[in-house]
Design a protein around this motif. Structure first.
Motif, PDB file in Angstrom:
ATOM      1  N   GLY A 123     -13.574  40.284 -78.464  1.00  0.00           N
ATOM      2  CA  GLY A 123     -12.863  41.429 -77.892  1.00  0.00           C
ATOM      3  C   GLY A 123     -12.314  42.354 -78.970  1.00  0.00           C
ATOM      4  O   GLY A 123     -12.423  43.581 -78.870  1.00  0.00           O
ATOM      5  N   LEU A 124     -11.725  41.752 -80.014  1.00  0.00           N
ATOM      6  CA  LEU A 124     -11.217  42.560 -81.126  1.00  0.00           C
ATOM      7  C   LEU A 124     -12.355  43.315 -81.805  1.00  0.00           C
ATOM      8  O   LEU A 124     -12.199  44.474 -82.212  1.00  0.00           O
ATOM      9  CB  LEU A 124     -10.505  41.666 -82.146  1.00  0.00           C
ATOM     10  CG  LEU A 124      -9.152  41.089 -81.741  1.00  0.00           C
ATOM     11  CD1 LEU A 124      -8.627  40.158 -82.828  1.00  0.00           C
ATOM     12  CD2 LEU A 124      -8.151  42.210 -81.471  1.00  0.00           C
ATOM     13  N   GLY A 125     -13.493  42.637 -81.911  1.00  0.00           N
ATOM     14  CA  GLY A 125     -14.651  43.276 -82.531  1.00  0.00           C
ATOM     15  C   GLY A 125     -15.120  44.478 -81.738  1.00  0.00           C
ATOM     16  O   GLY A 125     -15.495  45.508 -82.301  1.00  0.00           O
ATOM     17  N   ALA A 126     -15.113  44.357 -80.400  1.00  0.00           N
ATOM     18  CA  ALA A 126     -15.529  45.473 -79.553  1.00  0.00           C
ATOM     19  C   ALA A 126     -14.598  46.673 -79.741  1.00  0.00           C
ATOM     20  O   ALA A 126     -15.046  47.828 -79.829  1.00  0.00           O
ATOM     21  CB  ALA A 126     -15.548  45.042 -78.088  1.00  0.00           C
ATOM     22  N   ILE A 127     -13.289  46.391 -79.822  1.00  0.00           N
ATOM     23  CA  ILE A 127     -12.322  47.475 -80.055  1.00  0.00           C
ATOM     24  C   ILE A 127     -12.545  48.092 -81.433  1.00  0.00           C
ATOM     25  O   ILE A 127     -12.491  49.322 -81.601  1.00  0.00           O
ATOM     26  CB  ILE A 127     -10.883  46.939 -79.933  1.00  0.00           C
ATOM     27  CG1 ILE A 127     -10.624  46.443 -78.503  1.00  0.00           C
ATOM     28  CG2 ILE A 127      -9.873  48.014 -80.317  1.00  0.00           C
ATOM     29  CD1 ILE A 127      -9.286  45.745 -78.336  1.00  0.00           C
ATOM     30  N   ALA A 128     -12.822  47.230 -82.424  1.00  0.00           N
ATOM     31  CA  ALA A 128     -13.047  47.715 -83.792  1.00  0.00           C
ATOM     32  C   ALA A 128     -14.259  48.628 -83.863  1.00  0.00           C
ATOM     33  O   ALA A 128     -14.254  49.640 -84.570  1.00  0.00           O
ATOM     34  CB  ALA A 128     -13.226  46.526 -84.737  1.00  0.00           C
ATOM     35  N   MET A 260     -23.452  37.543 -84.092  1.00  0.00           N
ATOM     36  CA  MET A 260     -24.215  38.496 -84.893  1.00  0.00           C
ATOM     37  C   MET A 260     -24.250  39.877 -84.246  1.00  0.00           C
ATOM     38  O   MET A 260     -24.214  40.895 -84.937  1.00  0.00           O
ATOM     39  CB  MET A 260     -25.639  37.982 -85.099  1.00  0.00           C
ATOM     40  CG  MET A 260     -25.771  36.939 -86.193  1.00  0.00           C
ATOM     41  SD  MET A 260     -25.255  37.547 -87.828  1.00  0.00           S
ATOM     42  CE  MET A 260     -26.422  38.876 -88.084  1.00  0.00           C
ATOM     43  N   SER A 261     -24.338  39.931 -82.932  1.00  0.00           N
ATOM     44  CA  SER A 261     -24.427  41.234 -82.264  1.00  0.00           C
ATOM     45  C   SER A 261     -23.161  42.049 -82.478  1.00  0.00           C
ATOM     46  O   SER A 261     -23.223  43.267 -82.698  1.00  0.00           O
ATOM     47  CB  SER A 261     -24.704  41.053 -80.772  1.00  0.00           C
ATOM     48  OG  SER A 261     -23.629  40.382 -80.136  1.00  0.00           O
ATOM     49  N   VAL A 262     -21.987  41.396 -82.411  1.00  0.00           N
ATOM     50  CA  VAL A 262     -20.723  42.102 -82.613  1.00  0.00           C
ATOM     51  C   VAL A 262     -20.567  42.513 -84.071  1.00  0.00           C
ATOM     52  O   VAL A 262     -20.179  43.647 -84.385  1.00  0.00           O
ATOM     53  CB  VAL A 262     -19.531  41.236 -82.171  1.00  0.00           C
ATOM     54  CG1 VAL A 262     -18.213  41.901 -82.561  1.00  0.00           C
ATOM     55  CG2 VAL A 262     -19.581  41.010 -80.672  1.00  0.00           C
ATOM     56  N   LEU A 263     -20.876  41.606 -84.989  1.00  0.00           N
ATOM     57  CA  LEU A 263     -20.737  41.918 -86.418  1.00  0.00           C
ATOM     58  C   LEU A 263     -21.689  43.031 -86.831  1.00  0.00           C
ATOM     59  O   LEU A 263     -21.309  43.947 -87.572  1.00  0.00           O
ATOM     60  CB  LEU A 263     -21.000  40.663 -87.253  1.00  0.00           C
ATOM     61  CG  LEU A 263     -19.965  39.546 -87.125  1.00  0.00           C
ATOM     62  CD1 LEU A 263     -20.410  38.320 -87.916  1.00  0.00           C
ATOM     63  CD2 LEU A 263     -18.599  40.013 -87.601  1.00  0.00           C
ATOM     64  N   THR A 264     -22.928  42.979 -86.362  1.00  0.00           N
ATOM     65  CA  THR A 264     -23.914  43.992 -86.742  1.00  0.00           C
ATOM     66  C   THR A 264     -23.529  45.364 -86.204  1.00  0.00           C
ATOM     67  O   THR A 264     -23.788  46.386 -86.848  1.00  0.00           O
ATOM     68  CB  THR A 264     -25.309  43.609 -86.211  1.00  0.00           C
ATOM     69  OG1 THR A 264     -25.660  42.319 -86.717  1.00  0.00           O
ATOM     70  CG2 THR A 264     -26.356  44.617 -86.668  1.00  0.00           C
ATOM     71  N   LEU A 295     -12.193  43.078 -89.792  1.00  0.00           N
ATOM     72  CA  LEU A 295     -12.008  41.962 -90.718  1.00  0.00           C
ATOM     73  C   LEU A 295     -11.300  40.798 -90.026  1.00  0.00           C
ATOM     74  O   LEU A 295     -11.648  39.630 -90.248  1.00  0.00           O
ATOM     75  CB  LEU A 295     -11.210  42.415 -91.941  1.00  0.00           C
ATOM     76  CG  LEU A 295     -11.927  43.390 -92.881  1.00  0.00           C
ATOM     77  CD1 LEU A 295     -10.987  43.860 -93.978  1.00  0.00           C
ATOM     78  CD2 LEU A 295     -13.171  42.728 -93.479  1.00  0.00           C
ATOM     79  N   ALA A 296     -10.310  41.105 -89.167  1.00  0.00           N
ATOM     80  CA  ALA A 296      -9.613  40.057 -88.435  1.00  0.00           C
ATOM     81  C   ALA A 296     -10.566  39.349 -87.483  1.00  0.00           C
ATOM     82  O   ALA A 296     -10.568  38.103 -87.383  1.00  0.00           O
ATOM     83  CB  ALA A 296      -8.432  40.656 -87.666  1.00  0.00           C
ATOM     84  N   ALA A 297     -11.405  40.118 -86.803  1.00  0.00           N
ATOM     85  CA  ALA A 297     -12.379  39.523 -85.896  1.00  0.00           C
ATOM     86  C   ALA A 297     -13.366  38.644 -86.647  1.00  0.00           C
ATOM     87  O   ALA A 297     -13.723  37.537 -86.199  1.00  0.00           O
ATOM     88  CB  ALA A 297     -13.125  40.618 -85.130  1.00  0.00           C
ATOM     89  N   ALA A 298     -13.815  39.130 -87.815  1.00  0.00           N
ATOM     90  CA  ALA A 298     -14.746  38.340 -88.626  1.00  0.00           C
ATOM     91  C   ALA A 298     -14.124  37.022 -89.071  1.00  0.00           C
ATOM     92  O   ALA A 298     -14.774  35.954 -89.056  1.00  0.00           O
ATOM     93  CB  ALA A 298     -15.192  39.154 -89.839  1.00  0.00           C
ATOM     94  N   GLY A 299     -12.827  37.060 -89.439  1.00  0.00           N
ATOM     95  CA  GLY A 299     -12.147  35.827 -89.851  1.00  0.00           C
ATOM     96  C   GLY A 299     -12.056  34.837 -88.718  1.00  0.00           C
ATOM     97  O   GLY A 299     -12.286  33.625 -88.903  1.00  0.00           O
TER      98      GLY A 299
END
Length: 304
Positions: A123-128, A260-264, A295-299
């Protein structure tokens, strides 16, 4: 942890490649720049197959060719959406859908599971993704329905590309991407040929202004074409794009598709950083917040 490293690295490489691709497109036309980058990427990927060997099977060929179709159509629709505008709305829309669709597929169809904070990280990644990609334009206009449809379908097709990459045999190495390039190059140069033909037809008085606009997208405006620098940027774009795809495929093979989909989809960060360094474009506060959230989402994903 390896998946997160590959995902973030791939996103930064993709974003840097997009920056060079954008510079090339301004000088020689979007489709032609993409086609040249595709040829360069093909040679890079063939070279990488000697470093990361794999087995060629019917599955390798089939999924590679299919991913080439999905990837090429996604790029064509993305260019069309951004040409309609406004980019500040349509760009993050496509990036967000490209991340959400594979996540839904992975959880519902592939039954992937994460720790509770892993879902929080998604969810954080989507917002990011939205914050990083969102660059408010002055006097931004309301998006037209056609632009929204093009951006949405482009995001879906990017998601389909990721899902297809998740289907390739584990022992195929990078060969699926080699077959992907063959299809991508064929479609792009076919588009260039068609657009050039439309432009020629317009000059002969056979078509209206729409043909001219679309031809310029493919082969550039004769008054502003700068092939020398355009080719250099396209060469760099091809190298980075192929490396980014290799990192993407390796990341999917080593971990979860949802991660991977969120990070990419955080690739706009690479573009923004290069634009700030090279073109001295200002990074907004929202974009900085988005990068921190990324970065928080990745961690969190690394811990999940």
């Amino acid at each position: 942890m390896l998946t997160v490293i590959l995902g973030l690295s791939g996103a930064l490489v993709f974003g840097s490649g997009d920056f060079l691709g954008g510079m090339a497109s301004k000088r020689m036309g979007a489709f032609l720049a993409t086609g040249i980058a595709g040829i360069v990427g093909l040679f890079v990927l063939v070279g990488l197959t000697f470093v990361i060997p794999g087995q060629i099977s019917s599955g390798t060929i089939w999924w590679g060719l299919l991913s080439g179709v999905a990837g090429a159509l996604a790029i064509l629709l993305l260019y069309a959406a951004l040409a309609i505008g406004p980019m500040s709305i349509l760009s993050p829309l496509g990036a967000l859908i490209s991340a959400i669709f594979p996540v839904i597929w992975a959880i519902v169809v592939s039954h992937e599971t994460l720790a509770w904070f892993g879902y929080l990280a998604l969810g954080l990644g989507a917002i990011a993704i939205v914050l990083v990609a969102f660059t408010p334009e002055k006097n931004a206009v309301k998006p037209r329905l056609r632009g929204i449809i093009f951006a949405s379908v482009s995001g879906l097709l990017i998601g389909v590309f990721l899902i297809i990459m998740d289907q390739v045999p584990a022992d195929s190495g990078l060969y699926p991407l080699v077959y992907n390039r063959f299809v991508n190059i064929g479609i792009m140069f076919s588009a260039v040929a068609i657009m050039a033909l439309l432009r020629w037809a317009h000059r002969k008085g056979l078509f209206g202004r729409d043909g001219t606009a679309r031809a310029d997208l493919a082969v550039g405006d004769a008054g502003s074409v700068d092939f020398k620098n355009g080719i250099l940027f396209a060469l760099g774009c091809g190298v980075l794009d192929s490396i980014g795809n290799a990192l993407l495929l390796l990341g999917i093979q080593s971990g979860n598709l949802s991660v991977m989909s969120v990070l990419t989809a955080m690739y706009p960060a690479g573009t923004i950083i290069l634009a700030a360094i090279v073109l001295r474009e200002k990074i907004t506060k929202l974009q900085l917040v988005g990068m921190v959230l990324a970065l928080a989402a990745a961690g969190l994903l690394a811990l999940s």
